[in-house]
Design an enzyme around this catalytic site. Structure first.
Site, PDB file in Angstrom:
ATOM      1  N   PHE A 286       0.827  -1.201   0.000  1.00  0.00           N
ATOM      2  CA  PHE A 286       0.000   0.000   0.000  1.00  0.00           C
ATOM      3  C   PHE A 286       0.864   1.254   0.000  1.00  0.00           C
ATOM      4  O   PHE A 286       1.866   1.335   0.719  1.00  0.00           O
ATOM      5  CB  PHE A 286      -0.875   0.059   1.262  1.00  0.00           C
ATOM      6  CG  PHE A 286      -1.980  -0.946   1.328  1.00  0.00           C
ATOM      7  CD1 PHE A 286      -3.221  -0.679   0.775  1.00  0.00           C
ATOM      8  CD2 PHE A 286      -1.784  -2.163   1.968  1.00  0.00           C
ATOM      9  CE1 PHE A 286      -4.260  -1.600   0.868  1.00  0.00           C
ATOM     10  CE2 PHE A 286      -2.810  -3.099   2.064  1.00  0.00           C
ATOM     11  CZ  PHE A 286      -4.053  -2.818   1.509  1.00  0.00           C
ATOM     12  N   ASP A 287       0.447   2.239  -0.780  1.00  0.00           N
ATOM     13  CA  ASP A 287       0.892   3.600  -0.545  1.00  0.00           C
ATOM     14  C   ASP A 287       0.229   4.046   0.757  1.00  0.00           C
ATOM     15  O   ASP A 287      -0.716   3.407   1.237  1.00  0.00           O
ATOM     16  CB  ASP A 287       0.452   4.482  -1.721  1.00  0.00           C
ATOM     17  CG  ASP A 287       0.722   5.951  -1.481  1.00  0.00           C
ATOM     18  OD1 ASP A 287       1.866   6.301  -1.147  1.00  0.00           O
ATOM     19  OD2 ASP A 287      -0.226   6.740  -1.595  1.00  0.00           O
ATOM     20  N   PHE A 288       0.685   5.152   1.318  1.00  0.00           N
ATOM     21  CA  PHE A 288       0.132   5.603   2.595  1.00  0.00           C
ATOM     22  C   PHE A 288      -0.827   6.776   2.429  1.00  0.00           C
ATOM     23  O   PHE A 288      -2.037   6.648   2.593  1.00  0.00           O
ATOM     24  CB  PHE A 288       1.274   5.970   3.554  1.00  0.00           C
ATOM     25  CG  PHE A 288       0.810   6.176   4.960  1.00  0.00           C
ATOM     26  CD1 PHE A 288       0.550   5.101   5.793  1.00  0.00           C
ATOM     27  CD2 PHE A 288       0.623   7.452   5.466  1.00  0.00           C
ATOM     28  CE1 PHE A 288       0.113   5.285   7.096  1.00  0.00           C
ATOM     29  CE2 PHE A 288       0.185   7.652   6.767  1.00  0.00           C
ATOM     30  CZ  PHE A 288      -0.072   6.570   7.579  1.00  0.00           C
ATOM     31  N   ASP A 289      -0.270   7.937   2.055  1.00  0.00           N
ATOM     32  CA  ASP A 289      -1.090   9.153   1.943  1.00  0.00           C
ATOM     33  C   ASP A 289      -2.107   9.038   0.813  1.00  0.00           C
ATOM     34  O   ASP A 289      -1.757   8.691  -0.323  1.00  0.00           O
ATOM     35  CB  ASP A 289      -0.190  10.370   1.680  1.00  0.00           C
ATOM     36  CG  ASP A 289       0.739  10.652   2.839  1.00  0.00           C
ATOM     37  OD1 ASP A 289       0.273  11.215   3.834  1.00  0.00           O
ATOM     38  OD2 ASP A 289       1.933  10.292   2.754  1.00  0.00           O
TER      39      ASP A 289
END
Length: 224
Positions: free
Chosen positions: A12-15
């Site tokens: 996953f990316d975060f932001d």
């Protein structure tokens, strides 16, 4: 028991993907523009840079200013306003719990610093779901270069074909493209403008709600 699924790992990316930091990021950029230039910028311009490493954007937007200095102006404002402006996206906790119950391994590949990512994960109680995390401090080569994803795969001892990357920006998708990893673009993003910086990112799937990811994984793991 050995996991025989073709795809067994979700990165996953975060932001903008797990946590809604959009409001605090925009506000932090406007604060920084006002600090150095005495004016605000358009939302479209700010969101077009979502996913790009912060120091690179700082260097471009404020030439002549030490990027570390301008980044600290930005980060200080963000720290002071995070409790009020940062939220977890609806359905993310439920998705992470489902993936955990189904035996999927999970990691994070983000352009954010480790300290700030861990602070937000602690805020929302989601840190325990993730086996590994690659941040902007772990490599000098950033999205859309494949290095961040490849480094996370190496740390987790996972092959590219065993993983999918879930993100909200063209930086995430192109990073996955370059790494040979299937990509999933989230439709709760506000980062469409980033296409002006990367015009050839191609997602494999798009989801409108977090729960839809499980259907994609089931599809990818169907016998041929």
């Amino acid at each position: 028991m050995t996991d025989t699924r073709k795809v067994n790992t979700v990165l996953f990316d975060f932001d903008g993907t797990l946590v809604n930091t959009n409001d605090v990021i925009i506000a932090s950029w406007q604060h920084t523009y006002m600090h150095y230039l005495g004016r605000e910028e358009s939302i479209d311009k700010i969101t077009s840079c979502f996913g790009e490493p912060l120091l690179l954007t700082m260097e471009r937007e404020f030439p002549g200013v030490d990027p570390q200095e301008s980044a600290e102006v930005y980060r200080s404002f963000q720290r002071e306003n995070a409790d009020e402006l940062v939220k977890i996206f609806p359905g993310i906790r439920e998705l992470l719990e489902t993936l955990k119950e189904d035996g999927y391994r999970m990691g994070i590949v983000t352009s954010r610093t480790r300290e700030s990512a861990e602070r937000y994960m602690d805020m929302f109680g989601i840190g325990g779901y993730f086996e590994n995390m690659v941040t902007c401090e772990d490599t000098d080569i950033h999205k859309p270069n494949p290095e961040p994803i490849l480094l996370c795969l190496k740390k987790m001892d996972i092959a590219a074909e065993e993983a999918v990357m879930v993100g909200d920006s063209p930086f995430d998708i192109k990073c996955a493209n370059n790494a040979g990893v299937k990509s999933v673009l989230v439709d709760w993003r506000i980062t469409g403008g980033g296409q002006t910086l990367i015009d050839d990112a191609r997602e494999d799937f798009t989801i409108e709600e977090p729960a839809e990811l499980t259907g994609i994984l089931e599809k990818l793991n169907m016998p041929e």
